[in-house]
Scaffold this motif. Structure first.
Motif, mmCIF file in Angstrom:
data_model
loop_
_atom_site.group_PDB
_atom_site.id
_atom_site.type_symbol
_atom_site.label_atom_id
_atom_site.label_comp_id
_atom_site.label_asym_id
_atom_site.label_seq_id
_atom_site.Cartn_x
_atom_site.Cartn_y
_atom_site.Cartn_z
ATOM 1 N N UNK A 35 3.610 -28.427 74.904
ATOM 2 C CA UNK A 35 4.740 -29.304 75.168
ATOM 3 C C UNK A 35 5.198 -29.199 76.615
ATOM 4 N N UNK A 36 4.767 -28.166 77.327
ATOM 5 C CA UNK A 36 5.140 -27.992 78.724
ATOM 6 C C UNK A 36 4.320 -28.896 79.644
ATOM 7 N N UNK A 37 3.243 -29.470 79.123
ATOM 8 C CA UNK A 37 2.383 -30.297 79.944
ATOM 9 C C UNK A 37 3.051 -31.631 80.238
ATOM 10 N N UNK A 38 3.089 -32.030 81.505
ATOM 11 C CA UNK A 38 3.722 -33.276 81.889
ATOM 12 C C UNK A 38 2.791 -34.463 81.696
ATOM 13 N N UNK A 39 1.517 -34.272 81.973
ATOM 14 C CA UNK A 39 0.522 -35.324 81.838
ATOM 15 C C UNK A 39 -0.724 -34.726 81.202
ATOM 16 N N UNK A 40 -1.580 -35.562 80.593
ATOM 17 C CA UNK A 40 -2.782 -35.029 79.945
ATOM 18 C C UNK A 40 -3.596 -34.162 80.906
ATOM 19 N N UNK A 41 -3.945 -32.955 80.470
ATOM 20 C CA UNK A 41 -4.624 -32.011 81.364
ATOM 21 C C UNK A 41 -6.102 -32.339 81.547
ATOM 22 N N UNK A 72 8.448 -36.387 87.815
ATOM 23 C CA UNK A 72 8.583 -35.082 87.207
ATOM 24 C C UNK A 72 9.830 -34.951 86.343
ATOM 25 N N UNK A 73 10.637 -36.001 86.294
ATOM 26 C CA UNK A 73 11.896 -35.925 85.547
ATOM 27 C C UNK A 73 11.643 -35.917 84.053
ATOM 28 N N UNK A 74 12.364 -35.071 83.313
ATOM 29 C CA UNK A 74 12.186 -35.001 81.861
ATOM 30 C C UNK A 74 12.475 -36.317 81.163
ATOM 31 N N UNK A 75 13.309 -37.164 81.800
ATOM 32 C CA UNK A 75 13.666 -38.407 81.137
ATOM 33 C C UNK A 75 12.456 -39.280 80.865
ATOM 34 N N UNK A 76 11.375 -39.079 81.624
ATOM 35 C CA UNK A 76 10.194 -39.908 81.443
ATOM 36 C C UNK A 76 9.534 -39.693 80.100
ATOM 37 N N UNK A 84 3.545 -39.914 80.768
ATOM 38 C CA UNK A 84 3.753 -38.510 80.394
ATOM 39 C C UNK A 84 3.145 -38.180 79.046
ATOM 40 N N UNK A 85 2.649 -36.961 78.930
ATOM 41 C CA UNK A 85 1.981 -36.498 77.719
ATOM 42 C C UNK A 85 2.866 -36.657 76.488
ATOM 43 N N UNK A 86 2.265 -37.186 75.422
ATOM 44 C CA UNK A 86 2.913 -37.236 74.106
ATOM 45 C C UNK A 86 1.871 -36.821 73.100
ATOM 46 N N UNK A 87 2.186 -35.840 72.252
ATOM 47 C CA UNK A 87 1.150 -35.183 71.470
ATOM 48 C C UNK A 87 0.615 -36.022 70.317
ATOM 49 N N UNK A 88 1.366 -37.022 69.831
ATOM 50 C CA UNK A 88 0.864 -37.865 68.735
ATOM 51 C C UNK A 88 -0.173 -38.813 69.326
ATOM 52 N N UNK A 133 0.722 -37.606 91.601
ATOM 53 C CA UNK A 133 0.518 -38.334 90.346
ATOM 54 C C UNK A 133 -0.084 -37.444 89.268
ATOM 55 N N UNK A 134 -0.295 -36.178 89.573
ATOM 56 C CA UNK A 134 -0.994 -35.310 88.646
ATOM 57 C C UNK A 134 -0.103 -34.160 88.212
ATOM 58 N N UNK A 135 -0.420 -33.521 87.097
ATOM 59 C CA UNK A 135 0.339 -32.347 86.681
ATOM 60 C C UNK A 135 0.202 -31.244 87.715
#
Length: 428
Positions: A133-139, A21-25, A343-347, A115-117
């Protein structure tokens, strides 16, 4: 062992929930294999710090509010150290989200690893009340299908090929054009070729009613539980990986295209399918090599936040431009499972065809860009010219271009058309 060396031996930590859950990921989404150590208590099991450090492709330190500190090493899955770890009792986490080798009686083991959002992240983004952008993993990892046609591949002839089309909710004309041209079911039915269109939610009630009717009439669409927007294309792509994993595991080749691409179905069936159907662990596309694609930081359609890929100027993984991608089906389920840990990345191109393949390892990117064009003019000129057109895919954004390229290809590839089309569809 002397004191100096013993300080370089770090015990494997079980702070995985906090780590995930750490933002660094967000900045290390590219990692294929993560080894997580903690400077706590004394080592019960140890690894040599210097050995780990040498093979790490990325290193970081994460300090927690309780004063503990995590040292994070990211080791390519194909490295010698990664292979050694998989054969020992040291804790490792593989791309399927399984945890191996942990002493579950250990003081610092967290038995409720997630392991899930969190549900709040899913519901907030489904309803559109917060930025994606608040999503940690693909929903779309486990959210329900709103429209699903699970039968599409059930009667697939072998060898079989599945074409996945990323489309938008209101692109009715584009889908109709595709169905009436290169994806005409009269072509597909005798050659083990299936097609499915994927999209997300719309806020337009009339459009949603039309989509439900489209599903009844054509039976070839899948709708996911996310807002269908440009910045949500990653969710759409993960949904595609998931749907294939669940409902079309019998395909011998996967082709992903956008709905503004014309596909030369004759070359696809005659040349590319036989060539690639037995290949394993590959993606064929317009390849963007590692370190060559700049990360856009300025305000624009493609802007990436500065806390994503922090201190980097170019994407650190090889990836595909996603408008046309050929993939081996054997990696699809692995890619889907890898999204549980990435972790989710929008590109979407970077995430779906770069970060996830890097995560699972040993995926080869094969360049077929010389047989693709994003110029409508070049496509029209090629298919209406006097020499055989080499293009497998051509941009067809403007209304009427898809049909124009189709009729031109029927004329140019008469022999192949006669082979694959029923007589009534041939030009006279």
């Amino acid at each position: 062992m002397d004191t100096a060396k013993s300080t370089n031996h770090l015990r494997l930590s079980a702070r995985l929930r906090r780590f995930l859950l750490a933002p660094i990921l967000t900045t290390i989404a590219l990692l294929a294999f993560t080894i997580h150590f903690s400077l706590l208590d004394g080592p019960r099991e140890s690894l040599d710090f210097n050995d780990v450090s040498k093979e790490a492709s990325y290193k970081s330190v994460l300090q927690h509010s309780d004063g503990s500190m995590d040292v994070i090493f990211n080791i390519p899955a194909s490295s010698n150290l990664a292979r050694q770890l998989r054969q020992t009792k040291h804790g490792t986490k593989d791309v399927f989200g399984n945890f191996k080798g942990f002493d579950r009686s250990g003081t610092h083991m967290n038995k409720t690893i997630s392991r899930y959002p969190p549900p709040s992240a899913i519901s907030e983004n489904i309803t559109g009340r917060r930025s994606i952008k608040k999503t940690l993993y693909p929903i779309t990892l486990q959210s329900p299908y709103l429209i699903n046609n699970a039968h599409i591949c059930k009667d697939m002839k072998r060898p079989g090929m599945l074409v996945i089309v990323h489309t938008a909710t209101d692109h009715f004309k584009r889908r109709r054009s595709i169905r009436e041209t290169w994806a005409n079911k009269n072509i597909l039915k005798n050659h083990g070729l299936k097609i499915v269109f994927l999209f997300g939610l719309t806020n337009n009630k009339d459009t949603e009613i039309m989509l439900e009717n489209e599903s009844v009439v054509h039976g070839d669409i899948v709708q996911g539980n996310f807002q269908d927007t440009y910045h949500n294309l990653t969710h759409k792509g993960v949904l595609a990986y998931r749907w294939i994993s669940e409902y079309c595991r019998n395909a011998d080749l996967i082709v992903k295209v956008d709905d503004d691409m014309f596909v030369n179905i004759f070359l696809l069936l005659e040349i590319y399918f036989p060539k690639y159907k037995n290949n394993t662990r590959f993606m064929g596309c317009q390849v963007r090599e590692k370190g060559t694609s700049p990360i856009v930081r300025d305000k624009s359609k493609w802007q990436v936040n500065r806390d994503e890929f922090k201190n980097m100027t170019h994407y650190p993984v090889t990836y595909c431009n996603g408008y046309f991608v050929i993939m081996s089906p054997g990696i699809i389920r692995e890619l889907y499972r890898a999204s549980f840990m990435t972790p989710f990345f929008w590109v979407d191109d970077v995430y779906l065809y770069g970060l996830l393949p890097y995560k699972i390892g040993k995926v080869k990117h094969i360049a077929i860009s010389s047989n693709l064009t994003l110029s409508q003019e070049a496509g029209i000129k090629c298919f209406t010219g006097n020499t055989t057109c080499k293009y497998l895919g051509a941009y067809a954004f403007k209304e009427g271009v898809m049909e124009k390229l189709w009729y031109a290809s029927l004329s140019m590839f008469k022999d192949l058309a006669a082979k694959y089309l029923p007589r009534e569809l041939l030009l006279t």
